[in-house]
Design a protein around this motif. Structure first.
Motif, PDB file in Angstrom:
ATOM      1  N   GLU A  79       0.823  -1.017   0.450  1.00 36.52           N
ATOM      2  CA  GLU A  79      -0.029   0.276   0.047  1.00 36.52           C
ATOM      3  C   GLU A  79       0.521   1.068  -0.469  1.00 36.52           C
ATOM      4  O   GLU A  79       0.201   2.253  -0.481  1.00 36.52           O
ATOM      5  CB  GLU A  79      -0.577   0.343   1.785  1.00 36.52           C
ATOM      6  CG  GLU A  79      -1.882   1.070   1.519  1.00 36.52           C
ATOM      7  CD  GLU A  79      -3.405   1.261   2.523  1.00 36.52           C
ATOM      8  OE1 GLU A  79      -3.850   2.615   2.517  1.00 36.52           O
ATOM      9  OE2 GLU A  79      -2.656  -0.061   3.427  1.00 36.52           O
ATOM     10  N   ILE A  80       1.966   1.235   0.788  1.00 30.52           N
ATOM     11  CA  ILE A  80       2.740   1.885   0.772  1.00 30.52           C
ATOM     12  C   ILE A  80       3.421   2.620  -0.364  1.00 30.52           C
ATOM     13  O   ILE A  80       3.531   3.560  -1.248  1.00 30.52           O
ATOM     14  CB  ILE A  80       3.967   2.212   1.846  1.00 30.52           C
ATOM     15  CG1 ILE A  80       4.063   2.203   3.283  1.00 30.52           C
ATOM     16  CG2 ILE A  80       5.254   3.027   1.697  1.00 30.52           C
ATOM     17  CD1 ILE A  80       4.717   1.944   4.354  1.00 30.52           C
ATOM     18  N   VAL A  81       4.240   1.968  -1.465  1.00 30.74           N
ATOM     19  CA  VAL A  81       4.443   1.930  -2.338  1.00 30.74           C
ATOM     20  C   VAL A  81       3.759   1.912  -3.668  1.00 30.74           C
ATOM     21  O   VAL A  81       3.783   2.838  -4.279  1.00 30.74           O
ATOM     22  CB  VAL A  81       5.525   0.874  -2.634  1.00 30.74           C
ATOM     23  CG1 VAL A  81       4.977  -0.535  -3.457  1.00 30.74           C
ATOM     24  CG2 VAL A  81       7.012   0.911  -4.154  1.00 30.74           C
ATOM     25  N   GLY A  82       1.858   1.409  -3.529  1.00 33.07           N
ATOM     26  CA  GLY A  82       1.338   2.271  -4.633  1.00 33.07           C
ATOM     27  C   GLY A  82       1.011   3.284  -4.912  1.00 33.07           C
ATOM     28  O   GLY A  82       0.483   3.901  -5.179  1.00 33.07           O
ATOM     29  N   GLY A  83       0.648   3.890  -2.873  1.00 31.36           N
ATOM     30  CA  GLY A  83       0.674   5.968  -2.619  1.00 31.36           C
ATOM     31  C   GLY A  83       1.257   6.025  -3.370  1.00 31.36           C
ATOM     32  O   GLY A  83       1.135   7.554  -4.035  1.00 31.36           O
ATOM     33  N   LEU A  84       3.045   5.721  -3.185  1.00 30.83           N
ATOM     34  CA  LEU A  84       3.864   7.190  -3.745  1.00 30.83           C
ATOM     35  C   LEU A  84       4.161   6.555  -4.783  1.00 30.83           C
ATOM     36  O   LEU A  84       4.423   7.748  -5.300  1.00 30.83           O
ATOM     37  CB  LEU A  84       5.404   5.802  -2.939  1.00 30.83           C
ATOM     38  CG  LEU A  84       5.477   6.658  -1.277  1.00 30.83           C
ATOM     39  CD1 LEU A  84       6.522   5.917  -1.251  1.00 30.83           C
ATOM     40  CD2 LEU A  84       5.486   7.581  -1.384  1.00 30.83           C
ATOM     41  N   PRO A 101      14.782  -2.420  -0.052  1.00 29.79           N
ATOM     42  CA  PRO A 101      13.551  -3.759   0.358  1.00 29.79           C
ATOM     43  C   PRO A 101      13.565  -3.470  -0.670  1.00 29.79           C
ATOM     44  O   PRO A 101      13.231  -2.566  -1.900  1.00 29.79           O
ATOM     45  CB  PRO A 101      12.697  -2.696   1.209  1.00 29.79           C
ATOM     46  CG  PRO A 101      13.687  -1.621   1.979  1.00 29.79           C
ATOM     47  CD  PRO A 101      15.268  -1.465   1.047  1.00 29.79           C
ATOM     48  N   SER A 102      12.749  -4.894  -1.622  1.00 30.25           N
ATOM     49  CA  SER A 102      12.464  -5.336  -2.940  1.00 30.25           C
ATOM     50  C   SER A 102      11.651  -4.356  -3.296  1.00 30.25           C
ATOM     51  O   SER A 102      11.612  -4.156  -4.531  1.00 30.25           O
ATOM     52  CB  SER A 102      11.741  -6.770  -2.396  1.00 30.25           C
ATOM     53  OG  SER A 102      11.502  -6.927  -1.473  1.00 30.25           O
ATOM     54  N   PHE A 103      10.027  -4.054  -2.518  1.00 28.51           N
ATOM     55  CA  PHE A 103       9.140  -3.412  -3.217  1.00 28.51           C
ATOM     56  C   PHE A 103       9.609  -2.069  -2.949  1.00 28.51           C
ATOM     57  O   PHE A 103       8.834  -0.906  -4.503  1.00 28.51           O
ATOM     58  CB  PHE A 103       7.666  -3.223  -1.953  1.00 28.51           C
ATOM     59  CG  PHE A 103       8.520  -2.581  -0.781  1.00 28.51           C
ATOM     60  CD1 PHE A 103       7.671  -0.965  -0.437  1.00 28.51           C
ATOM     61  CD2 PHE A 103       8.861  -2.995   0.591  1.00 28.51           C
ATOM     62  CE1 PHE A 103       8.080  -0.073   0.693  1.00 28.51           C
ATOM     63  CE2 PHE A 103       9.199  -2.073   1.969  1.00 28.51           C
ATOM     64  CZ  PHE A 103       8.983  -1.017   1.585  1.00 28.51           C
ATOM     65  N   LEU A 104      11.304  -1.807  -2.667  1.00 28.90           N
ATOM     66  CA  LEU A 104      11.302  -0.448  -3.199  1.00 28.90           C
ATOM     67  C   LEU A 104      12.116  -0.262  -5.021  1.00 28.90           C
ATOM     68  O   LEU A 104      12.571   0.842  -4.923  1.00 28.90           O
ATOM     69  CB  LEU A 104      12.373   0.628  -2.417  1.00 28.90           C
ATOM     70  CG  LEU A 104      11.298   0.616  -1.236  1.00 28.90           C
ATOM     71  CD1 LEU A 104      12.250   1.384  -0.184  1.00 28.90           C
ATOM     72  CD2 LEU A 104      10.309   1.320  -1.605  1.00 28.90           C
ATOM     73  N   GLN A 105      12.733  -1.276  -5.165  1.00 26.21           N
ATOM     74  CA  GLN A 105      13.402  -1.769  -6.197  1.00 26.21           C
ATOM     75  C   GLN A 105      12.593  -1.956  -7.536  1.00 26.21           C
ATOM     76  O   GLN A 105      13.057  -2.071  -8.472  1.00 26.21           O
ATOM     77  CB  GLN A 105      14.020  -3.251  -6.427  1.00 26.21           C
ATOM     78  CG  GLN A 105      15.151  -3.166  -5.084  1.00 26.21           C
ATOM     79  CD  GLN A 105      16.249  -4.635  -5.334  1.00 26.21           C
ATOM     80  OE1 GLN A 105      16.209  -5.012  -6.135  1.00 26.21           O
ATOM     81  NE2 GLN A 105      15.773  -4.860  -4.092  1.00 26.21           N
ATOM     82  N   GLU A 106      10.981  -1.506  -7.265  1.00 23.58           N
ATOM     83  CA  GLU A 106      10.201  -1.797  -8.445  1.00 23.58           C
ATOM     84  C   GLU A 106      10.714  -0.938  -9.374  1.00 23.58           C
ATOM     85  O   GLU A 106      10.617   0.249  -8.936  1.00 23.58           O
ATOM     86  CB  GLU A 106       8.600  -1.914  -8.243  1.00 23.58           C
ATOM     87  CG  GLU A 106       7.211  -2.152  -8.974  1.00 23.58           C
ATOM     88  CD  GLU A 106       6.654  -1.598  -8.019  1.00 23.58           C
ATOM     89  OE1 GLU A 106       4.707  -1.592  -9.563  1.00 23.58           O
ATOM     90  OE2 GLU A 106       6.767  -1.754  -7.212  1.00 23.58           O
TER      91      GLU A 106
END
Length: 489
Positions: free
Chosen positions: A298-303, A350-355
């Motif tokens: 949810e954080i990376v989606g919102g960002l 963190p992996s979700f910030l590598q998207e």
């Protein structure tokens, strides 16, 4: 990297530094301060940032030159009375319970709570004292509206009520920003002198860095002068990644470790309280590898949505626009040549910030591994030649005021065009944004030659965006339909 950029600037001799100190004092008058006085005061050891500590110095012992023994004693005595130390909040509460009034230097933030069928409730929060529900009068909120935004530092007078605590008076830190004065002042300095002044104002000794290293340090200020400027810095431990952000402005919020949730960043859907990205000019996530992210998807989606269009929302319940800059600071492993150990620089995030869809929206990657580890030798001290800088509270407010000066954006739109048959739009937008920010920092008066613009604004902008583009190019073949090497026409 071009040797011209890496070369050290011609050093100023002792007489030139002496003259430059005098010029800074003459041009900026009461807005300048001798940066040696702050370390000697040891005020920052009491847990207050530099922009607050310098305000204290000028309020209690104004002047220039080394801090005398008498001045240091006076400052320490004042601090002992007014600045609460760790573990002293219960002593202050005890004094309030006895009916005493108490003055403390602290950040103060206010909130208006609306409840159906009841009068609006105005409460003040004093985090350093563990007080979250002090009464505060309407008049104080009308006089200081920033109390309702990100809060303000100042001297708060507290008194006790029958059912709690009240804010009786508030003396905020005052920094009058006159951008015309700031721009006119720039005309009296050479570019080398001005860059040295900016770095000294940050607490660095400019003569200890090469020209490229100076530029990297200045690039940390880009999110202050540019709206929605999103930046990532990767560096080994000890390079002072957070040093600038901790000490530049109360409108910059540094989150170091701890728990990070969608409610903290975006909005608390239960209370309707807007998060940090709505209330501050710059939000910095430090040590992201050690931070605990609640609901990372949810954080990376919102960002991704916010970084793309400046709109904050969460679950469709609330929506608002924000021009807050978002900064990520992370550690990176180096080899024995002090170069990144991994070809993919973001691999340790963190992996979700590598998207890639997230990384693409970060405008610049600052190569902090090219900076030396922070030490006292790199900071303004007794042996420094240039010691006069701008007061941190004025300096930070001046930088943020430059956000609304759009001349540099227009200059970039006219003069920065990426080469190639079909340049990628986000690359061009990012290079223009970085170049415009560097122009505001170094040429706020708008007077520069095409050669200066290319060397000091466009070339660094290309290099910082290229590092982001390299990550995207490696991670996703979709981006390989565009030119790999960024250049301008």
């Amino acid at each position: 990297m071009n040797a011209e950029v890496l070369s050290a600037p011609a050093p100023l001799d002792w007489q030139a530094l002496h003259d430059l100190n005098a010029k800074v004092a003459e041009v900026f008058k009461s807005l300048a301060i001798d940066k040696r006085r702050l370390p000697a005061s040891q005020l920052t050891k009491r847990g207050i940032p530099a922009y607050v500590a310098e305000w204290v110095l000028e309020s209690v012992v104004p002047g220039q030159g080394d801090l005398s023994t008498e001045e240091a004693t006076k400052v320490r005595d004042w601090a002992a009375r007014i600045i609460p130390g760790p573990g002293e909040h219960n002593i202050i509460k005890h004094r309030l319970a006895q009916g005493q009034t108490v003055k403390v230097l602290t950040p103060l933030q206010a909130e208006v709570k609306l409840k159906k069928g009841k009068e609006p409730e105005r409460v003040a929060q004093l985090g350093l004292l563990g007080i979250s529900d002090a009464y505060i009068a309407d008049a104080l909120l009308e006089n200081h509206p920033d109390l309702l935004r990100q809060g303000m530092w100042g001297v708060v007078e507290l008194g006790s009520l029958q059912d709690g605590v009240a804010v009786l008076s508030f003396k905020p830190m005052q920094a009058s920003v006159n951008l015309k004065l700031y721009k006119d002042a720039r005309r009296q300095f050479t570019l080398h002198e001005w860059r040295a002044l900016l770095l000294t104002s940050l607490g660095f000794d400019p003569e200890s860095f090469t020209e490229w290293q100076q530029t990297l340090l200045l690039c940390r200020l880009l999110p202050l002068v540019q709206k929605n400027m999103h930046l990532m810095e990767l560096a080994p431990k000890g390079t002072g990644k957070s040093f600038t952000f901790e000490n530049i402005s109360p409108k910059v919020r540094l989150i170091s470790g701890g728990n990070i949730s969608p409610a903290v960043l975006f909005v608390n859907n239960a209370s309707g309280q807007w998060g940090l990205l709505a209330r501050f000019s710059v939000v910095v996530l430090d040590e992201v590898q050690t931070a605990r992210f609640e609901k990372p998807e949810e954080i990376v989606g919102g960002l991704k949505g916010y970084l793309a269009n400046g709109m904050l929302t969460r679950g469709g319940l609330h929506q608002t626009a924000s021009d807050c800059g978002f900064v990520i600071l992370a550690n990176i492993s180096l080899d024995d040549q002090q170069r990144p150990l991994r070809e993919l620089l973001v691999e340790e995030l963190p992996s979700f910030l590598q998207e890639t869809a997230f990384l693409d929206r970060i405008r610049a990657l600052l190569p902090g591994w090219q900076l030396p580890k922070l030490s006292s030798k790199l900071l303004v001290g007794p042996s420094s030649g240039l010691t006069m800088g701008l007061k941190s509270d004025f300096f930070g407010d001046a930088l943020i005021a430059l956000r609304d000066d759009l001349e540099a954006e227009g200059y970039a739109a006219r003069n920065v065009h990426l080469s190639g048959e079909k340049p990628y739009r986000r690359n061009e937008d990012s290079v223009r944004t970085i170049a415009a920010g560097l122009m505001k920092l170094q040429f706020p008066h708008g007077e520069l030659s095409p050669l200066e613009y290319h060397r000091y604004c466009v070339k660094p902008a290309l290099q910082l965006r290229q590092l982001i583009w390299d990550q995207l190019y490696t991670l996703d073949s979709e981006y390989r339909q565009y030119e790999h090497s960024l250049s301008v026409q």
